[in-house]
Design a protein around this motif. Sequence first.
Motif, short mmCIF file in Angstrom:
data_model
loop_
_atom_site.label_atom_id
_atom_site.label_comp_id
_atom_site.label_asym_id
_atom_site.label_seq_id
_atom_site.Cartn_x
_atom_site.Cartn_y
_atom_site.Cartn_z
N TYR A 86 55.21 22.38 42.50
CA TYR A 86 54.45 22.84 43.67
C TYR A 86 53.17 22.02 43.76
O TYR A 86 52.36 22.02 42.84
CB TYR A 86 54.11 24.33 43.54
N ASP A 87 52.98 21.34 44.86
CA ASP A 87 51.79 20.52 45.08
C ASP A 87 50.71 21.41 45.67
O ASP A 87 50.40 21.35 46.86
CB ASP A 87 52.14 19.36 46.02
N CYS A 88 50.16 22.29 44.83
CA CYS A 88 49.16 23.24 45.32
C CYS A 88 48.42 23.86 44.15
O CYS A 88 48.83 23.73 43.00
CB CYS A 88 49.83 24.35 46.13
N SER A 89 47.32 24.54 44.47
CA SER A 89 46.59 25.28 43.44
C SER A 89 46.89 26.77 43.49
O SER A 89 46.40 27.54 42.68
CB SER A 89 45.07 25.05 43.60
N GLY A 90 47.70 27.18 44.46
CA GLY A 90 48.06 28.58 44.60
C GLY A 90 48.27 28.93 46.05
O GLY A 90 48.65 28.08 46.85
N THR A 91 48.01 30.19 46.38
CA THR A 91 48.11 30.65 47.75
C THR A 91 46.73 31.15 48.18
O THR A 91 45.86 31.36 47.35
CB THR A 91 49.15 31.78 47.90
N PRO A 92 46.53 31.39 49.48
CA PRO A 92 45.20 31.81 49.94
C PRO A 92 44.78 33.20 49.47
O PRO A 92 43.62 33.57 49.60
CB PRO A 92 45.33 31.80 51.47
N THR A 93 45.71 33.99 48.93
CA THR A 93 45.38 35.37 48.57
C THR A 93 45.63 35.68 47.10
O THR A 93 45.81 36.84 46.74
CB THR A 93 46.19 36.34 49.44
N ASP A 94 45.64 34.69 46.24
CA ASP A 94 45.90 34.92 44.82
C ASP A 94 44.86 35.85 44.20
O ASP A 94 43.70 35.88 44.63
CB ASP A 94 45.88 33.61 44.04
N ALA A 95 45.30 36.58 43.18
CA ALA A 95 44.39 37.47 42.44
C ALA A 95 44.63 37.27 40.95
O ALA A 95 45.75 37.08 40.50
CB ALA A 95 44.65 38.92 42.81
N VAL A 96 43.54 37.31 40.20
CA VAL A 96 43.60 37.24 38.74
C VAL A 96 42.76 38.39 38.21
O VAL A 96 41.60 38.56 38.59
CB VAL A 96 43.05 35.90 38.19
N CYS A 97 43.34 39.17 37.31
CA CYS A 97 42.63 40.28 36.70
C CYS A 97 42.82 40.19 35.20
O CYS A 97 43.95 40.05 34.71
CB CYS A 97 43.19 41.60 37.23
N VAL A 98 41.74 40.26 34.47
CA VAL A 98 41.79 40.24 33.01
C VAL A 98 41.23 41.56 32.49
O VAL A 98 40.12 41.95 32.87
CB VAL A 98 40.97 39.07 32.43
N VAL A 99 42.00 42.23 31.67
CA VAL A 99 41.53 43.45 31.02
C VAL A 99 41.44 43.17 29.52
O VAL A 99 42.25 42.43 28.97
CB VAL A 99 42.45 44.67 31.31
N ALA A 100 40.43 43.75 28.90
CA ALA A 100 40.21 43.54 27.48
C ALA A 100 39.68 44.82 26.86
O ALA A 100 39.21 45.72 27.57
CB ALA A 100 39.21 42.39 27.27
N ASP A 101 39.74 44.87 25.55
CA ASP A 101 39.19 46.02 24.84
C ASP A 101 37.68 46.08 25.06
O ASP A 101 37.03 45.06 25.31
CB ASP A 101 39.46 45.90 23.35
N ALA A 102 37.15 47.27 24.96
CA ALA A 102 35.70 47.46 25.07
C ALA A 102 35.05 47.16 23.72
O ALA A 102 35.60 47.50 22.68
CB ALA A 102 35.37 48.88 25.50
#
Length: 150
Positions: free
Chosen positions: A87-103
């Motif tokens: 894929y010649d792209c960096s993603g789509t216009p509506t991508d989401a990234v969520c990172v959860v970690a321990d407190a």
Amino acid sequence: DGVGLMTAADVSAYAHADDGGVEAFVTAGVDVRGWAARPGEGAAGVQDPGTINVVVAVPAALTDAALVNAVATATEAKVQALVEGGYDCSGTPTDAVCVVADAPGPHREAHAFAGPRSLWGARLARAVHRAVLQAVVIADRDGPAVRGQA
């Protein structure tokens, strides 16, 4: 306590990968794709469906700065997987990234860095990379219809 993403993606068609305790869950719709810094584009009109959702769980405490760093690491791994997948792209216009970690806690010190060469960042990058590669195969079983189109 949790996180929710609103998406048009088929969340039953997700990919999962883990590396050293880090788990990545990815849904991918790659019909609408492009580069992040595309000239002359704005938020005019409604976008066609297409989004890549990345949710990563890190079993360690991360500082706020490391959480931001982890999102950047996950995004880098996503783009690497897309390019390696043709894929010649960096993603789509509506991508989401969520990172959860321990407190962090009295007996759990937070890691200050989550870049791709840190312990948790490297694991995160590998898990996201594998999950994105799997997710685009699930979403587009015949491969990209027109590679390089944005």
